[in-house]
Motif scaffolding. Structure first.
Motif, PDB file in Angstrom:
ATOM      1  N   LEU A 121       0.822  -1.203   0.000  1.00 21.81           N
ATOM      2  CA  LEU A 121       0.000   0.000   0.000  1.00 21.81           C
ATOM      3  C   LEU A 121       0.858   1.257   0.000  1.00 21.81           C
ATOM      4  CD1 LEU A 121      -3.183  -0.287   0.317  1.00 21.81           C
ATOM      5  CD2 LEU A 121      -2.823   1.127   2.335  1.00 21.81           C
ATOM      6  N   ILE A 122       1.864   1.277   0.881  1.00 19.85           N
ATOM      7  CA  ILE A 122       2.713   2.470   0.971  1.00 19.85           C
ATOM      8  C   ILE A 122       3.457   2.676  -0.340  1.00 19.85           C
ATOM      9  CG2 ILE A 122       4.749   3.453   2.101  1.00 19.85           C
ATOM     10  CD1 ILE A 122       3.822   2.371   4.665  1.00 19.85           C
ATOM     11  N   LEU A 125       1.523   4.525  -2.884  1.00 16.00           N
ATOM     12  CA  LEU A 125       1.124   5.908  -2.568  1.00 16.00           C
ATOM     13  C   LEU A 125       1.731   6.956  -3.511  1.00 16.00           C
ATOM     14  CD1 LEU A 125       0.845   6.633   1.253  1.00 16.00           C
ATOM     15  CD2 LEU A 125      -0.888   6.824  -0.518  1.00 16.00           C
ATOM     16  N   PRO A 126       3.002   6.818  -3.919  1.00 15.91           N
ATOM     17  CA  PRO A 126       3.541   7.831  -4.834  1.00 15.91           C
ATOM     18  C   PRO A 126       2.762   7.935  -6.135  1.00 15.91           C
ATOM     19  CG  PRO A 126       5.316   6.569  -3.893  1.00 15.91           C
ATOM     20  CD  PRO A 126       4.047   5.898  -3.456  1.00 15.91           C
ATOM     21  N   PHE A 127       2.016   6.888  -6.496  1.00 16.95           N
ATOM     22  CA  PHE A 127       1.154   6.984  -7.666  1.00 16.95           C
ATOM     23  C   PHE A 127      -0.066   7.839  -7.370  1.00 16.95           C
ATOM     24  CE2 PHE A 127       2.665   2.745  -9.557  1.00 16.95           C
ATOM     25  CZ  PHE A 127       3.554   3.415 -10.359  1.00 16.95           C
ATOM     26  N   VAL A 128      -0.517   7.771  -6.102  1.00 16.16           N
ATOM     27  CA  VAL A 128      -1.733   8.489  -5.728  1.00 16.16           C
ATOM     28  C   VAL A 128      -1.447   9.985  -5.598  1.00 16.16           C
ATOM     29  CG1 VAL A 128      -3.551   8.662  -3.999  1.00 16.16           C
ATOM     30  CG2 VAL A 128      -2.589   6.447  -4.564  1.00 16.16           C
ATOM     31  N   VAL A 129      -0.237  10.304  -5.139  1.00 16.17           N
ATOM     32  CA  VAL A 129       0.123  11.712  -4.968  1.00 16.17           C
ATOM     33  C   VAL A 129       0.917  12.162  -6.191  1.00 16.17           C
ATOM     34  CG1 VAL A 129       1.222  13.375  -3.454  1.00 16.17           C
ATOM     35  CG2 VAL A 129       0.278  11.281  -2.510  1.00 16.17           C
ATOM     36  N   PRO A 130       0.313  12.920  -7.090  1.00 12.58           N
ATOM     37  CA  PRO A 130       1.046  13.383  -8.270  1.00 12.58           C
ATOM     38  C   PRO A 130       2.241  14.230  -7.846  1.00 12.58           C
ATOM     39  CG  PRO A 130      -1.296  13.860  -8.461  1.00 12.58           C
ATOM     40  CD  PRO A 130      -1.073  13.416  -7.064  1.00 12.58           C
ATOM     41  N   ALA A 133       1.547  17.702  -6.672  1.00 13.53           N
ATOM     42  CA  ALA A 133       0.933  17.792  -5.355  1.00 13.53           C
ATOM     43  C   ALA A 133       1.972  17.523  -4.268  1.00 13.53           C
ATOM     44  CB  ALA A 133      -0.219  16.798  -5.253  1.00 13.53           C
ATOM     45  N   LEU A 134       2.883  16.581  -4.548  1.00 10.06           N
ATOM     46  CA  LEU A 134       3.934  16.275  -3.573  1.00 10.06           C
ATOM     47  C   LEU A 134       4.808  17.513  -3.337  1.00 10.06           C
ATOM     48  CD1 LEU A 134       5.212  14.010  -1.848  1.00 10.06           C
ATOM     49  CD2 LEU A 134       6.766  13.566  -3.741  1.00 10.06           C
ATOM     50  N   VAL A 160      13.819   9.240  -4.291  1.00  8.87           N
ATOM     51  CA  VAL A 160      13.655   7.881  -3.772  1.00  8.87           C
ATOM     52  C   VAL A 160      12.167   7.559  -3.639  1.00  8.87           C
ATOM     53  CG1 VAL A 160      13.981   6.419  -1.736  1.00  8.87           C
ATOM     54  CG2 VAL A 160      15.868   7.806  -2.591  1.00  8.87           C
ATOM     55  N   ILE A 161      11.389   8.571  -3.217  1.00 11.78           N
ATOM     56  CA  ILE A 161       9.945   8.377  -3.100  1.00 11.78           C
ATOM     57  C   ILE A 161       9.328   8.163  -4.481  1.00 11.78           C
ATOM     58  CG2 ILE A 161       7.766   9.517  -2.453  1.00 11.78           C
ATOM     59  CD1 ILE A 161       9.265   8.648  -0.045  1.00 11.78           C
ATOM     60  N   LEU A 164      10.023   4.772  -5.594  1.00 10.47           N
ATOM     61  CA  LEU A 164       9.650   3.722  -4.633  1.00 10.47           C
ATOM     62  C   LEU A 164       8.769   2.612  -5.223  1.00 10.47           C
ATOM     63  CD1 LEU A 164       9.707   2.753  -1.678  1.00 10.47           C
ATOM     64  CD2 LEU A 164       7.724   4.192  -1.257  1.00 10.47           C
TER      65      LEU A 164
ATOM     66  N   ASP B   3      -1.910   3.730   6.668  1.00 11.65           N
ATOM     67  CA  ASP B   3      -1.089   2.518   6.711  1.00 11.65           C
ATOM     68  C   ASP B   3      -0.147   2.504   7.900  1.00 11.65           C
ATOM     69  OD1 ASP B   3       0.173   4.099   3.981  1.00 11.65           O
ATOM     70  OD2 ASP B   3      -1.884   3.432   4.190  1.00 11.65           O
ATOM     71  N   MET B  53       6.812  11.507   2.580  1.00 20.35           N
ATOM     72  CA  MET B  53       5.546  11.362   1.878  1.00 20.35           C
ATOM     73  C   MET B  53       4.355  11.714   2.756  1.00 20.35           C
ATOM     74  SD  MET B  53       4.644   8.343  -0.707  1.00 20.35           S
ATOM     75  CE  MET B  53       4.972   7.091   0.498  1.00 20.35           C
ATOM     76  N   SER B 246      -2.179  13.474 -13.781  1.00 16.96           N
ATOM     77  CA  SER B 246      -1.063  13.983 -12.970  1.00 16.96           C
ATOM     78  C   SER B 246       0.076  14.559 -13.797  1.00 16.96           C
ATOM     79  CB  SER B 246      -0.517  12.904 -12.039  1.00 16.96           C
ATOM     80  OG  SER B 246      -1.091  11.678 -12.246  1.00 16.96           O
ATOM     81  N   ALA B 286      -3.940  21.045  -4.966  1.00 14.06           N
ATOM     82  CA  ALA B 286      -3.190  19.789  -4.855  1.00 14.06           C
ATOM     83  C   ALA B 286      -4.022  18.731  -4.153  1.00 14.06           C
ATOM     84  CB  ALA B 286      -1.895  20.026  -4.096  1.00 14.06           C
ATOM     85  N   ILE B 290      -5.109  15.020  -5.495  1.00 17.79           N
ATOM     86  CA  ILE B 290      -4.875  13.764  -4.781  1.00 17.79           C
ATOM     87  C   ILE B 290      -6.174  12.982  -4.656  1.00 17.79           C
ATOM     88  CG2 ILE B 290      -4.198  12.762  -2.565  1.00 17.79           C
ATOM     89  CD1 ILE B 290      -2.207  15.023  -2.256  1.00 17.79           C
ATOM     90  N   VAL B 293      -6.986  11.476  -8.210  1.00 16.43           N
ATOM     91  CA  VAL B 293      -6.073  10.382  -8.579  1.00 16.43           C
ATOM     92  C   VAL B 293      -6.242   9.215  -7.600  1.00 16.43           C
ATOM     93  CG1 VAL B 293      -3.675   9.733  -8.965  1.00 16.43           C
ATOM     94  CG2 VAL B 293      -4.455  11.987  -9.614  1.00 16.43           C
ATOM     95  N   VAL B 297      -6.880   5.344  -8.640  1.00 18.01           N
ATOM     96  CA  VAL B 297      -6.007   4.221  -8.280  1.00 18.01           C
ATOM     97  C   VAL B 297      -6.800   3.151  -7.518  1.00 18.01           C
ATOM     98  CG1 VAL B 297      -4.026   3.533  -6.877  1.00 18.01           C
ATOM     99  CG2 VAL B 297      -3.886   5.553  -8.304  1.00 18.01           C
TER     100      VAL B 297
END
Lengths: 289, 312
Positions: A121-122, A125-130, A133-134, A160-161, A164, B3, B53, B246, B286, B290, B293, B297
């Motif tokens: 799941l973690i 997450l980088p896919f969920v947060v464009p 937005a990050l 790295v994120i 990931l 999580d 993150m 995105s 933003a 989220i 997206v 997902v």
């Protein structure tokens, strides 16, 4: 009386067979036509922009072609600085990412298999947060801790994120392909301490997965624009954009160089996957958009 | 976000649970201590993910739902539903839908041709390799490639002009249509990579069985092919949508200033190119991204699970 009836039946059967054949052949021809139609469409769509860019980058005058723009790019000191900067970031990202993820994934496989769903799941997450937005969130964090932005190394930590999902998947698949538990127990039974097991038993078996993760990370970092441009770092992609805003033809040359770079990286990846079986087959789509 | 709290919950329950069974006293505590030590091994990863993150997301959430003076507010969210911000979301969703469906259908046909068509055998590995490269060839260089192809002086534009077809000014590469066409360059290969396994799961035997029972081509697709493919197809399209939604670098290089997509708007707010009365708008935009997206997902994961049923 019975004989002709069977004969008609036979004939009927024969005519249906005879009727069927051209139909099937025609169908096969039609199928072949559409197969080639779509494959050629895809080839055109893939190759025409590349060809156009190549032609544009080689044009030095009216009907004159040469490598003038490429030479101009290669001579530009900015090209060298930004390229090396991005390359350095990529290497740092690979090292940090692997140093963080290899022991973690190993540990999860060995001792905490029930944490795997959480890890899955973690890592998604980088896919969920464009990336955009990050950056917004990160700049909020940097407002609180401005000293973090003082060093360009911070980009590698953020990358790295971004990498990931790919790193984790590649390593996870690699660990699943080897029997972590048996290997570890075997190493321990001959008296190897934990870190030695990881370094000399697990790592050599994970080479393909690690290289796969490294190449994907390389491709991502070399093309990354969103985060570096918004945090005001001069990476290779930022340089490409800058050139594009000032001179069109050197920009086309840069686009070709960057495509060749992606091609080379991906080729290494596929060659790796082929020679070592499917141990490290992971997703191959990156985040450069 | 959930999580990590979930993870720490497990630690807590484990520590709480261990003293409870009194009967097997000698062995259990030792095991639990080892269990607790086992958790230490994943602390670096969780800490890293939390800092780079989760912390940004939390900061983003806090800023979205508080006013500049402090205190809870929904004005930052409600601003998203009005004026240019609403328009930006609509434009972003439009481009994403067009490029997801366009790239999705195109990719489906190409993948089907490669998997089930009777072409040469080397087609499929070549296509897979090329898709891997093309799906990574995105961002700034891709935008330049399309400007060189279909820009006002692009190679194809000039070629068409020689043939007497003037695509400008009806079409420009800097419009929503041009943007969608460019997006398909990374959408198409992604679609092929995602959908090929589902297509490989579509067995020849099923078609033969249907044909032996007298089914026509259309009946086969309507009753067998499509129902099997649908979850995978829908999942892939949804993923393409999120992928396009995105994107930042490609539209920025292609249409900087021309088209207001949500990512572009966030970028210009962040770099201070636009002055707005509400400094929290970047955060709420933003946040909106989220959410959208995130939904895609999640939908993809659900559909993928459904699709996996047929692929064993």
């Amino acid at each position: 009386m019975g004989v002709p009836s069977t004969r008609t039946a036979q004939m009927a059967a024969m005519t249906t067979v005879g009727d069927d054949k051209p139909k099937k052949v025609r169908k096969r021809h039609k199928m072949r036509f559409w197969t080639y139609f779509w494959l050629i469409m895809a080839a055109l769509y893939f190759l025409v922009p590349l060809y156009s860019t190549l032609q544009f980058s080689l044009e030095t005058g009216q009907h004159a072609y040469g490598f003038k723009w490429y030479l101009q790019i290669f001579r530009d000191p900015m090209f060298r600085t930004t390229f090396l900067f991005s390359l350095r970031l990529a290497v740092e990202t690979v090292i940090i990412g692997l140093a963080l993820m290899v022991p973690t994934v190993y540990w999860v496989h060995l001792r905490l298999p029930r944490v795997r769903p959480v890890m899955d799941l973690i890592s998604i997450l980088p896919f969920v947060v464009p990336p955009v937005a990050l950056v917004v969130g990160l700049s909020g964090v940097f407002n609180l801790m401005p000293w973090l932005l003082a060093n360009s190394q911070i980009l590698a930590f953020i990358y790295v994120i971004l990498a990931l999902p790919f790193t984790y998947r590649s390593l996870d698949a690699g660990m699943r392909a080897i029997n972590v538990k048996t290997l570890t127990e075997a190493a321990q039974s001959v008296g190897a301490p934990g870190w030695k097991t990881l370094l000399f038993v697990i790592l050599p078996n994970m080479r393909t997965a690690m290289l796969g993760a490294a190449f994907l990370t390389l491709a991502i970092v070399m093309g990354e624009y969103t985060i570096s441009s918004l945090l005001l770092f001069n990476t290779f992609a930022v340089y490409i954009y800058y050139i594009g805003n000032t001179e069109a033809q050197p920009a086309a040359a840069l686009a070709i160089i960057s495509f060749a770079l992606t091609w080379g990286t991906m080729m290494c990846l596929f060659f790796l996957a082929k020679t070592r079986g499917r141990a490290s087959s992971g997703p191959t789509a990156a985040v450069g958009r | 976000m959930t999580d990590v709290s979930e993870g720490s919950d497990i630690v807590l329950t484990e520590e709480l649970e261990t003293p409870a069974p009194v009967l097997s006293a000698p062995r259990r505590p030792r095991k639990s201590r080892r269990g607790a030590i086992a958790w230490v091994g994943v602390v670096p990863f969780f800490a890293y993910a939390a800092f780079f993150m989760l912390l940004p997301i939390i900061v983003l959430l806090l800023k979205t739902f508080t006013s500049v003076g402090g205190g809870f507010t929904l004005t930052n969210i409600s601003a998203l539903f009005h004026g240019q911000y609403r328009a930006a979301f609509i434009a972003s969703i439009e481009v994403s839908i067009v490029s997801a469906i366009g790239g999705g259908l195109f990719g489906l046909f190409v993948a089907y041709a490669a998997v089930h068509g009777r072409g040469p055998r080397w087609i499929q590995p070549l296509l897979t390799t090329f898709c891997g490269v093309a799906s990574n060839f995105a961002g700034i260089p891709l935008a330049f490639a399309f400007i060189a192809t279909l820009g006002p002086t692009g190679v194809i534009t000039v070629l068409l002009t020689h043939l007497g077809v003037h695509i400008y000014p009806h079409f420009t590469i800097f419009s929503l249509a041009g943007l969608s066409l460019t997006y398909i360059y990374f959408q198409l290969p992604l679609m092929i990579l995602i959908i090929a396994p589902s297509l490989e799961g579509l067995r020849e035997e099923w078609r033969e069985a249907a044909e032996n029972l007298g089914a026509t081509q259309r009946q086969y697709w309507w009753h067998v092919g499509l129902p099997v493919l649908l979850p995978g197809l829908a999942g892939a399209t949804v993923l393409l949508f999120g992928n396009a939604f995105s994107a930042y670098a490609t539209p920025y290089a292609l249409a900087s200033g021309g088209i207001n997509l949500v990512p572009i708007m966030i970028g210009s707010l962040l770099s201070g190119n636009v002055v707005v009365t509400n400094p929290r708008l970047g955060d709420s935009l933003a946040f909106g991204m989220i959410v959208i997206v995130g939904i895609t997902v999640f939908a993809y994961a659900l559909l993928q699970r459904r699709a996996a049923k047929w692929l064993q």
